[in-house]
Scaffold this active site. Sequence first.
Site, PDB file in Angstrom:
ATOM      1  N   LYS A  98       0.876  -1.174   0.000  1.00  0.00           N
ATOM      2  CA  LYS A  98       0.000   0.000   0.000  1.00  0.00           C
ATOM      3  C   LYS A  98       0.905   1.212   0.000  1.00  0.00           C
ATOM      4  O   LYS A  98       1.571   1.518   0.979  1.00  0.00           O
ATOM      5  CB  LYS A  98      -0.921   0.008   1.206  1.00  0.00           C
ATOM      6  CG  LYS A  98      -1.739   1.265   1.192  1.00  0.00           C
ATOM      7  CD  LYS A  98      -2.924   1.249   2.101  1.00  0.00           C
ATOM      8  CE  LYS A  98      -3.561   2.616   2.026  1.00  0.00           C
ATOM      9  NZ  LYS A  98      -3.425   3.362   3.274  1.00  0.00           N
ATOM     10  N   GLY A 159      -7.768  10.086   9.162  1.00  0.00           N
ATOM     11  CA  GLY A 159      -8.139  10.270  10.567  1.00  0.00           C
ATOM     12  C   GLY A 159      -9.125  11.383  10.819  1.00  0.00           C
ATOM     13  O   GLY A 159      -9.491  11.643  11.960  1.00  0.00           O
ATOM     14  N   ALA A 185      -9.245   6.409   3.605  1.00  0.00           N
ATOM     15  CA  ALA A 185      -9.133   7.584   4.479  1.00  0.00           C
ATOM     16  C   ALA A 185     -10.398   8.433   4.454  1.00  0.00           C
ATOM     17  O   ALA A 185     -10.978   8.688   3.399  1.00  0.00           O
ATOM     18  CB  ALA A 185      -7.942   8.459   4.119  1.00  0.00           C
ATOM     19  N   GLY A 186     -10.790   8.854   5.607  1.00  0.00           N
ATOM     20  CA  GLY A 186     -11.888   9.788   5.759  1.00  0.00           C
ATOM     21  C   GLY A 186     -13.169   9.205   6.317  1.00  0.00           C
ATOM     22  O   GLY A 186     -14.011   9.943   6.818  1.00  0.00           O
ATOM     23  N   ALA A 207      -9.306   2.570   9.291  1.00  0.00           N
ATOM     24  CA  ALA A 207      -8.662   2.161  10.545  1.00  0.00           C
ATOM     25  C   ALA A 207      -9.228   2.985  11.696  1.00  0.00           C
ATOM     26  O   ALA A 207      -9.966   2.473  12.541  1.00  0.00           O
ATOM     27  CB  ALA A 207      -7.150   2.314  10.460  1.00  0.00           C
ATOM     28  N   SER A 208      -8.923   4.293  11.676  1.00  0.00           N
ATOM     29  CA  SER A 208      -9.301   5.146  12.801  1.00  0.00           C
ATOM     30  C   SER A 208     -10.789   5.069  13.135  1.00  0.00           C
ATOM     31  O   SER A 208     -11.157   5.093  14.313  1.00  0.00           O
ATOM     32  CB  SER A 208      -8.942   6.610  12.502  1.00  0.00           C
ATOM     33  OG  SER A 208      -7.582   6.734  12.192  1.00  0.00           O
TER      34      SER A 208
END
Lengths: 264, 71
Positions: A98, A159, A185-186, A207-208
Amino acid sequence: MSDDRLTIGDTSFDSRLIMGTGGASSLDVLERSLIASGTELTTVAMRRLDPTVQGSVLSVLERLGIRVLPNTAGCFTAGEAVLTARLAREALGTDWIKLEVVADERTLLPDPVELLDAAETLVDDGFTVLPYTNDDPVLARRLQDAGCAAIMPLGSPIGSGLGIRNPHNFQLIVESAQVPVILDAGAGTASDVALAMELGCSAVMLASAVTRAQEPVLMAEAMRYAVEAGRFARRAGRIPRRHFAEASSPMAGMAALDPERPAF
Amino acid sequence: MNSLPMAVSLNGERRELATGTTLDTLVAEFTATGAGVAAAVNEAVVPRSRWAQTPLGEGDRIEVLTAVQGG
């Protein structure tokens, strides 16, 4: 095994949710979150070996049978990212990477010039490259032309939990992509993930949104269902948006129940 | 065998090693198996199969990496 699998390169997956491992409060919470998410592909970062650290994320992934996807997080130049990818291949025995090359720490936005440079080098070197990119349809096309195995546009900064800020760009990217488009992301909550899939993304990476949720394991399960619901909705084909109402009950056969209205 | 010390950088920290020390000896201080670990000397990957044949030299920059939670 379902008949609607996600295929990246030469590998197919039943799950369309790619999880990251960053931000989890403990390996135990991480493990339970990964199980709840149903993920089959999970990212790790490459960092200096610290012999004092107890437990390993690799042993968790191995125990769960989840494929490891190393990233190049923290790299600011193509050179750093290429070296990190080669170290990851040596350490983990995978040529999947990645690819992340960011421009600055405040936004963590991808640096398009360095990213494309690194992608070309790594594809030539035999890597299966999954680039974290801006939500730019032109850059997405360039990355695909360079031989990347997927395109991973950001919905909003890493994040941030701001969801997909430019859904129209996602539609444009999906329309011209020959490889899987993966929201990266986001995502903040389940509706962001469902929207990504409804827009035609092949998968979602997050993830976050899970690891930093108040109840990570419960949020992981929510994300699993959001991916599935969004995918089903995309395949089912949504109704067109209309400006005015369209009754779902027939008007024909209505009884005359209002004395103010003439019955004939 | 010359055992005069030489200085190298190991994961960003200065280390003194006996001259002639090879990469496998250094990595073994960190990890018994070397599983999930990769090493670079002066910004070039050294495959595990070559660690024992890679002598370190004065001023070498050595990075020993593994996978951690991230992404």
